[in-house]
Every structure is written in C-alpha cells, then in structure tokens.
Design a protein around this motif. Sequence first.
Motif, PDB file in Angstrom:
ATOM      1  N   LEU A 259      55.753 -40.078  73.347  1.00 31.92           N
ATOM      2  CA  LEU A 259      55.706 -41.176  72.386  1.00 31.92           C
ATOM      3  C   LEU A 259      56.239 -42.462  72.994  1.00 31.92           C
ATOM      4  CD1 LEU A 259      56.789 -39.246  69.179  1.00 31.92           C
ATOM      5  CD2 LEU A 259      54.661 -40.539  69.450  1.00 31.92           C
ATOM      6  N   PHE A 260      57.287 -42.354  73.788  1.00 30.84           N
ATOM      7  CA  PHE A 260      57.815 -43.542  74.446  1.00 30.84           C
ATOM      8  C   PHE A 260      56.807 -44.065  75.467  1.00 30.84           C
ATOM      9  CE2 PHE A 260      60.440 -46.045  77.293  1.00 30.84           C
ATOM     10  CZ  PHE A 260      61.300 -46.692  76.428  1.00 30.84           C
ATOM     11  N   ALA A 261      56.151 -43.160  76.189  1.00 30.91           N
ATOM     12  CA  ALA A 261      55.152 -43.585  77.176  1.00 30.91           C
ATOM     13  C   ALA A 261      53.969 -44.267  76.511  1.00 30.91           C
ATOM     14  CB  ALA A 261      54.685 -42.383  77.993  1.00 30.91           C
ATOM     15  N   LEU A 262      53.578 -43.812  75.322  1.00 31.08           N
ATOM     16  CA  LEU A 262      52.449 -44.415  74.620  1.00 31.08           C
ATOM     17  C   LEU A 262      52.712 -45.871  74.244  1.00 31.08           C
ATOM     18  CD1 LEU A 262      51.318 -41.469  72.304  1.00 31.08           C
ATOM     19  CD2 LEU A 262      50.057 -42.435  74.246  1.00 31.08           C
ATOM     20  N   LEU A 263      53.987 -46.260  74.169  1.00 30.80           N
ATOM     21  CA  LEU A 263      54.305 -47.659  73.877  1.00 30.80           C
ATOM     22  C   LEU A 263      53.765 -48.588  74.960  1.00 30.80           C
ATOM     23  CD1 LEU A 263      58.019 -47.315  72.679  1.00 30.80           C
ATOM     24  CD2 LEU A 263      55.986 -47.609  71.253  1.00 30.80           C
ATOM     25  N   TYR A 264      53.590 -48.066  76.157  1.00 31.03           N
ATOM     26  CA  TYR A 264      53.087 -48.867  77.270  1.00 31.03           C
ATOM     27  C   TYR A 264      51.699 -49.436  76.961  1.00 31.03           C
ATOM     28  CZ  TYR A 264      51.772 -49.992  82.118  1.00 31.03           C
ATOM     29  OH  TYR A 264      51.368 -50.622  83.271  1.00 31.03           O
ATOM     30  N   PHE A 265      50.932 -48.734  76.123  1.00 25.06           N
ATOM     31  CA  PHE A 265      49.560 -49.130  75.823  1.00 25.06           C
ATOM     32  C   PHE A 265      49.456 -49.995  74.569  1.00 25.06           C
ATOM     33  CE2 PHE A 265      49.506 -45.011  77.985  1.00 25.06           C
ATOM     34  CZ  PHE A 265      48.772 -45.332  79.114  1.00 25.06           C
ATOM     35  N   ILE A 266      50.593 -50.296  73.935  1.00 20.93           N
ATOM     36  CA  ILE A 266      50.607 -51.142  72.743  1.00 20.93           C
ATOM     37  C   ILE A 266      51.148 -52.507  73.139  1.00 20.93           C
ATOM     38  CG2 ILE A 266      51.492 -51.423  70.400  1.00 20.93           C
ATOM     39  CD1 ILE A 266      51.776 -48.398  70.242  1.00 20.93           C
ATOM     40  N   HIS A 267      50.301 -53.498  73.118  1.00 30.99           N
ATOM     41  CA  HIS A 267      50.708 -54.823  73.594  1.00 30.99           C
ATOM     42  C   HIS A 267      51.849 -55.375  72.743  1.00 30.99           C
ATOM     43  CE1 HIS A 267      50.523 -58.690  75.489  1.00 30.99           C
ATOM     44  NE2 HIS A 267      50.334 -59.290  74.321  1.00 30.99           N
ATOM     45  N   GLY A 268      52.873 -55.873  73.427  1.00 28.53           N
ATOM     46  CA  GLY A 268      54.025 -56.447  72.743  1.00 28.53           C
ATOM     47  C   GLY A 268      55.140 -55.471  72.478  1.00 28.53           C
ATOM     48  N   SER A 269      54.969 -54.202  72.861  1.00 29.04           N
ATOM     49  CA  SER A 269      56.017 -53.212  72.629  1.00 29.04           C
ATOM     50  C   SER A 269      57.167 -53.410  73.616  1.00 29.04           C
ATOM     51  CB  SER A 269      55.456 -51.792  72.779  1.00 29.04           C
ATOM     52  OG  SER A 269      55.130 -51.533  74.136  1.00 29.04           O
ATOM     53  N   VAL A 270      58.245 -52.700  73.382  1.00 23.39           N
ATOM     54  CA  VAL A 270      59.421 -52.825  74.239  1.00 23.39           C
ATOM     55  C   VAL A 270      59.087 -52.473  75.680  1.00 23.39           C
ATOM     56  CG1 VAL A 270      60.179 -50.460  73.696  1.00 23.39           C
ATOM     57  CG2 VAL A 270      61.852 -52.140  74.493  1.00 23.39           C
ATOM     58  N   LEU A 271      58.268 -51.453  75.898  1.00 27.37           N
ATOM     59  CA  LEU A 271      57.931 -51.045  77.257  1.00 27.37           C
ATOM     60  C   LEU A 271      56.926 -51.999  77.892  1.00 27.37           C
ATOM     61  CD1 LEU A 271      58.437 -48.972  79.432  1.00 27.37           C
ATOM     62  CD2 LEU A 271      56.698 -47.508  78.403  1.00 27.37           C
ATOM     63  N   ASP A 272      55.951 -52.446  77.131  1.00 25.42           N
ATOM     64  CA  ASP A 272      54.969 -53.403  77.648  1.00 25.42           C
ATOM     65  C   ASP A 272      55.646 -54.700  78.065  1.00 25.42           C
ATOM     66  OD1 ASP A 272      52.231 -54.569  77.991  1.00 25.42           O
ATOM     67  OD2 ASP A 272      52.874 -55.785  76.288  1.00 25.42           O
ATOM     68  N   PHE A 273      56.543 -55.212  77.237  1.00 27.95           N
ATOM     69  CA  PHE A 273      57.244 -56.444  77.566  1.00 27.95           C
ATOM     70  C   PHE A 273      58.258 -56.231  78.695  1.00 27.95           C
ATOM     71  CE2 PHE A 273      56.850 -59.600  73.783  1.00 27.95           C
ATOM     72  CZ  PHE A 273      55.496 -59.713  74.056  1.00 27.95           C
ATOM     73  N   GLY A 274      58.868 -55.055  78.747  1.00 31.58           N
ATOM     74  CA  GLY A 274      59.823 -54.793  79.814  1.00 31.58           C
ATOM     75  C   GLY A 274      59.182 -54.877  81.181  1.00 31.58           C
ATOM     76  N   VAL A 275      57.981 -54.345  81.306  1.00 30.32           N
ATOM     77  CA  VAL A 275      57.273 -54.353  82.584  1.00 30.32           C
ATOM     78  C   VAL A 275      56.897 -55.767  82.999  1.00 30.32           C
ATOM     79  CG1 VAL A 275      55.127 -53.603  83.709  1.00 30.32           C
ATOM     80  CG2 VAL A 275      56.423 -52.003  82.324  1.00 30.32           C
ATOM     81  N   THR A 276      56.629 -56.639  82.038  1.00 32.91           N
ATOM     82  CA  THR A 276      56.211 -58.002  82.355  1.00 32.91           C
ATOM     83  C   THR A 276      57.380 -58.972  82.507  1.00 32.91           C
ATOM     84  OG1 THR A 276      55.942 -58.523  80.001  1.00 32.91           O
ATOM     85  CG2 THR A 276      54.020 -57.677  81.165  1.00 32.91           C
ATOM     86  N   GLY A 277      58.611 -58.488  82.397  1.00 36.46           N
ATOM     87  CA  GLY A 277      59.768 -59.353  82.593  1.00 36.46           C
ATOM     88  C   GLY A 277      60.105 -60.215  81.405  1.00 36.46           C
TER      89      GLY A 277
END
Length: 477
Positions: A259-277
């Motif tokens: 479930l945490f990994a799936l956040l990577y595919f949701i734009h604007g999520s904590v993981l998506d934004f974390g990767v983009t700085g």
Amino acid sequence: MPLTGTGLRVRAQPKGWRRLRPAWRPDGSRAERLALLVMASVAMRFANWLWLAHRVPGRPALLANLLLQEVAFVGAVALIALACRQAVPGWVRRWRPQRLLWGSPLWGTALLAAVGLAAGGAVARGPSLIDDASSMAICGARAMVAGHDPYRVPEIACLDRLHVSVLGSTPFRRGPLAGVRGYPTPPEVVAAAALARRQGARSTLFTRLAKPPLDPAVMVPVARAPATLRALWTMLPCLVLLVAVLWAAGALWPVAAALFALLYFIHGSVLDFGVTGNVETFSYALMGLSVLWMRRPALSAICLGLAISLNELAWFVLPAYVLLTLGREGWWRRWIALGVTVAVAVGPWLLLYPDAPATIWSALRAPTFPLGSGPIELVLADFVPEPPQMLPLTAAGLVMLGTFVAGLMRPRWRVAAAVLLVAGFWFSWRSLDEYLAQIPLLALVAVLAMLDRDAPASGGEPPGQALRPAVSGGPAA
C-alpha cells in the motif's frame, strides 16, 4: 490459554520481531480492511490519469476518460469508507476481500522493492523542479540564509533563478489575464511572466511564498545543494513513515508495504513528492505519523503541530484530528502539546518576518484560475461552462462541514469521516492532486492505529476471534 465463556483457545500475542512473521493467507478484520484499501489505491490511480485520452485522439475519448476518472474517485471513496467503518459490513465479510492478500509476502515485498528501485533511480538522476511550491521553498530558504525576507521573493524571479519554466507558476486573474476564462494558455502565461519581470517586486500577477514559515526553513540545510541531495533530504520523512507503518502492521507488513508502494503511482502523494524533492513531503509524512501514533497523545500532537507549521493542508486535517480524538484520554496533554509545538515552530519566524501572515492571506484570497482533478476538469476541457468561483468553493466547504457533522453524529463512521474530510477538495475550484493524494495514506494509518483494537470484531464474531493468529494466520487486531 482458554477464553472464559467462549471455549476458544487463543495464542498469546507474539512479541518483538516475531510479530512481523507474515502469513501467506492473512485473514481477519484487519486483512479485510487492508484488502479494501488495496482496491481503493488502484482506483485512486485511475482517478487522475488520462490513460485513454493519451491513446485515443478526439474529444469523445477525452470526455469518456474524464467521466471514468470521476467514477474511479467515487469508487475509491466508497471503498475507503467501508475499510474505515467501525465494523466491516457483513456483506463485505461474506465477499471475503482478504483473498486478494493471499501470497502478499511475495507480491507485496516485490512491489515495494520494485518501487524502491524506481524511486532510487529517480533520486540518483537528480529530479528537476516542476512546480512553484517546491521552487519557492528553495528560494525562500536561500533568502533566509542570506538574511532576507522569504515572503518578498517574486515567483517569476525565483523560477528564473532556478531555471524552472514559468508554466509551473501560479498566475492570478489580474492584469492581462483578468479576462481569461478557464486556465490561461502557455503563451498567455509567458506573456504575463514577461510583464511581471518588468514590474519586478511590484508585480501582483503571480503568487509569492504562500506557505507557513517552517516550509522554507526545513529546506535551509539543502538550499544550495544539488537536486539529488534535495531529493535524498525529502525522502527521509518517507523512510521514517515507512518503518513506522511496517512496524504497526505487524504480520501484515507485506500488505502495508504494498500500500505504501502504491502511493508512488498517485501524483502528489507523500512518496511521489518525496522522490521529486518537494518539501511538502515533510508535512504529509507528519500528518500520517500523527494518526499512526494516536495512542501517544503528546507525540501525535507534536507531529500534527509540525505539519500545521509546514503546510496549509494540515489546517484542514485539524478538524479530522478532532474527530479521531473524541473520547480518548489525555486530551489536555494532546492539545497543549499541539499548541506549544505550533507556537515554538512558527512564533520565532513571525517575529523575523512579520509580513508573513498578510502575504499568505493575500495569496489564499487572490483571484485564481481553476485547476486540478474532479468536476473542475470538465470546465478546463470546455465540456461545461465555467461557474462562478464561489460556487465550487462553497460546495467543497459544505461537503467538508457535512462530513464533519456526520462524523460527530455517527460514531460507527467517525474514522471514515475523519479520513475522508479532505475529499471535499474534489469539488473545489482548485482541487489540486496533492490535496486528494493524502487520503489513501490517512486511511492506511487509521486502519493500522485506530480500528479493530478500538472496536469489537464485526459481523457478530465471538469475543477473541480477532486475536487468533494461530487459527487465522493474521495478526492480532
């Protein structure tokens, strides 16, 4: 050890690392909830993805794609509401959604590893700044280091300095853009940016830093660092949150990892934004931790207080936090800790930059253009006429208020109402992706921290049913 009056034999809850031993066929109430969240996370991915319009040209395909996005979001909300209900409905239990999790130690770990490799590669390549929120945080941090007021940095000057396209800016409906309907075209934004450069600090065509003071302050350590180091910095709260989530999940940690990994595919999520700085990652991670650590009043409140001091979305999570804390012990410690945290985190910066509140308020009430996902997309695509700005804003406010009142009146749905409170942004004038992308995270931490242990097992289970890892293979609820 036998349970009095039930005739069942229950194995004691394992301690230490033994509690993390996963089951290949997890069962029980928590497994049912997490299975619903897996489906909801997939639906959230389709709720903001032009997958059909990018493959089939023409306006009919675009309209069909947008309508499917609306259906996907409503479906995700319904699944999350069921997952966060105090007792899982009987018809859901008969459906046995936990079968989706069978074999999760294999596919859940594989998904987390795959996303980890993808995110690591993105960080190593040094992600580019793509929006004004992260850019203004860096420019604000640099201004702080130089002894200047970060709330006086013009946005276009900041984007130019960081070599970011002005198309990532936030223009206001003023000056040459005053008569634009929908969202301005790229040439219109470029022309307005050229005028803003000539006007310099006097320009009011674009936003300035509109975040609480802790937002740029957090980026001070990496203000002059390369993009890779900035991304590593913003990935730190993601890693802390991931470890806390996995530990709280116990034997179901592979599902929580997925479930945490799936956040990577949701734009604007904590993981998506974390990767983009993006600095907003800190606030989103702290929001999640404030719910995950709800049983520790002071620590939970400190996390939320820091989130409030970082990002305005956490302001709207505060009513949800009120719902989640109703009837819990230690309320006075919780709210004192929250107030002290906000005062300590924000107070000194307000003394240094007294114009911050006025600048933030001016940006919040400025005439903006519609943007985001939800029904407003039909306006942006010219399928429906543009409504007055106050109409979607009022609709969003009424939905949030109704959700809050429903949570007060219906204890059975209280956790669901708290988690879905920010879903009201879907109706708003600017229903930005990052506002809605935090819903799956809040649902996950709420299920792990607040459900099952707080409520009796659903569906008429006998006492102790949810405490039988030896029988069901799942963790203690």
